[in-house]
Design an enzyme around this catalytic site. Sequence first.
Site, PDB file in Angstrom:
ATOM      1  N   ASP A  89       0.813  -1.218   0.000  1.00  0.00           N
ATOM      2  CA  ASP A  89       0.000   0.000   0.000  1.00  0.00           C
ATOM      3  C   ASP A  89       0.849   1.272   0.000  1.00  0.00           C
ATOM      4  O   ASP A  89       0.660   2.163   0.831  1.00  0.00           O
ATOM      5  CB  ASP A  89      -0.941   0.014   1.215  1.00  0.00           C
ATOM      6  CG  ASP A  89      -1.739  -1.258   1.368  1.00  0.00           C
ATOM      7  OD1 ASP A  89      -2.165  -1.805   0.335  1.00  0.00           O
ATOM      8  OD2 ASP A  89      -1.933  -1.725   2.502  1.00  0.00           O
TER       9      ASP A  89
ATOM     10  N   GLU B 102     -11.274   0.717  -3.458  1.00  0.00           N
ATOM     11  CA  GLU B 102     -10.414   1.102  -2.337  1.00  0.00           C
ATOM     12  C   GLU B 102      -9.324   2.057  -2.832  1.00  0.00           C
ATOM     13  O   GLU B 102      -9.268   2.417  -4.002  1.00  0.00           O
ATOM     14  CB  GLU B 102      -9.770  -0.145  -1.711  1.00  0.00           C
ATOM     15  CG  GLU B 102      -8.930  -0.947  -2.689  1.00  0.00           C
ATOM     16  CD  GLU B 102      -8.463  -2.276  -2.111  1.00  0.00           C
ATOM     17  OE1 GLU B 102      -8.500  -2.444  -0.880  1.00  0.00           O
ATOM     18  OE2 GLU B 102      -8.051  -3.141  -2.903  1.00  0.00           O
TER      19      GLU B 102
END
Length: 494
Positions: free
Chosen positions: A14, A175
């Site tokens: 991420d 997301e």
Amino acid sequence: MRYTNPVIKGFYPDPSVCFADGKYYLVASSFQYFPGVPLFESDDLVNWTQIGHVLTRRNQVHLDRINSSGGVFAPTIRHHQGRFYMVTTNDTTHENFYVYTDDIHGEWSDPITVDQGGIDPSLLFDDDGRAYFVSNGSDDDGVGGVVQCEISIETGEKLSPSRCIWQGSGGRYLESPHVYKINGQYYLMAAEGGTEYGHMITYARSRSVWGPFEGYPRNPVLTNRNKAPEIIQGIGHGDLIQDQRGGWHILSLGFRQIHQWMPYHHLGREVFLTPVTFGPDGWFTAGANGTTDREYDIAGDFEQREKKRYTFENTDWKIDWCYLRHPHAGNYELSGSRAVLHGTDVDLHQADSPTFIGIRQRDFNMVLSADVAIDGGEGGVTVYMCENEHYDLALRKGKDGFEAILKLNIGNIRHEEAAVPLPEGRATLVIRSDSQTYHFYVRTGAEEIHLGYGLSKYLSSEVSGGFTGVVLGLYAQGGTAAFENFSADYSGNP
């Protein structure tokens, strides 16, 4: 020059990136590990040096007894008017919060929470000084998607209702939203498809920060979901950055399968760099026909460097190493050449804080070795995915004396593969690995004994679940273990 992906190897998922004062800064998720949110610095987007962590104090993040892959999700780093901000989610407490610092090499503030739900939060600082908080979840009316509100950056107070501004291109698990203002337009980049083999990056744009947002006609803009045979998969969850020469890039997560025909990955989600090109119509494309390759050219007069060997002497305990949840500091004596760990009755199977300190595995081919001495109990090295899946190579003191043991733990199966008597409570422990197998050895004097092997696929996300990757841990349980001459060497074949 030509660079090779991934640009940061091992479990650093991420990624988010910003530019400030001539350098690039990157953060990554840390989940149940502490300190939280690894922090990197780079001059060129290719060579990254970890300079610390963002969440270094217990009061900044709750991690007590959380399950693996709980805790700190998907951070975003931004720089505005001389101040750095890192915003993230603690998925265990379901809180979105941010911290800030005026010194990137110093301590960060206590958390400031924002009353907007969802995960994967981000910040946008607009030209007029307004600050917007973006996440994916449900807005104040219960509408799901990318949700945004204006906030006071000083207090975190909401200055507007939370409103859904985009619902993606139709993929599941929307997301990782980030909003950018580029050439007078707002670009909203996100991920869809799940952080697995269907992962992809999509985006939309608008003339207004509140939308409506028009999706890129050829979404997804970047994905390796149909690229086979290729070990690089799962490309997604990216952040867009412009370099100092005017070029654009996406830093994203991705993973390397253990073999092109074996869909398992255990090193975790790593950091990949992919070039971006803006067209005359304002839409941008990414990579090679919308996919990420192993190699690309990048402008600049520099070379890609890679550290091939990690030792106590050339690593920093506070930067390169991590603990499981909040550690009990008195159980660790750490110096430049030695680690002494005082074990408790908490073991590696528990969602707690055993006496454990680990460093991420960076590549498939590895030789790990360490001299270990124990006075009782058990101590050694572990190839650790989570509390359910880990391979432990250790010394143990039993009723009949000392022995070297290999334990393979997969799900609820805990198997002692081998136990070899030793004349004393000291030996050298050795692990040799390739992409598919870990082999475990104990060495006393000139004799090296093979205790067995474990398959890497049983430590993979496909088997274990969750969002982390293999961490190479030193641990002690029920006694004291001393470690010297540690080496994790990636310079050749195992």
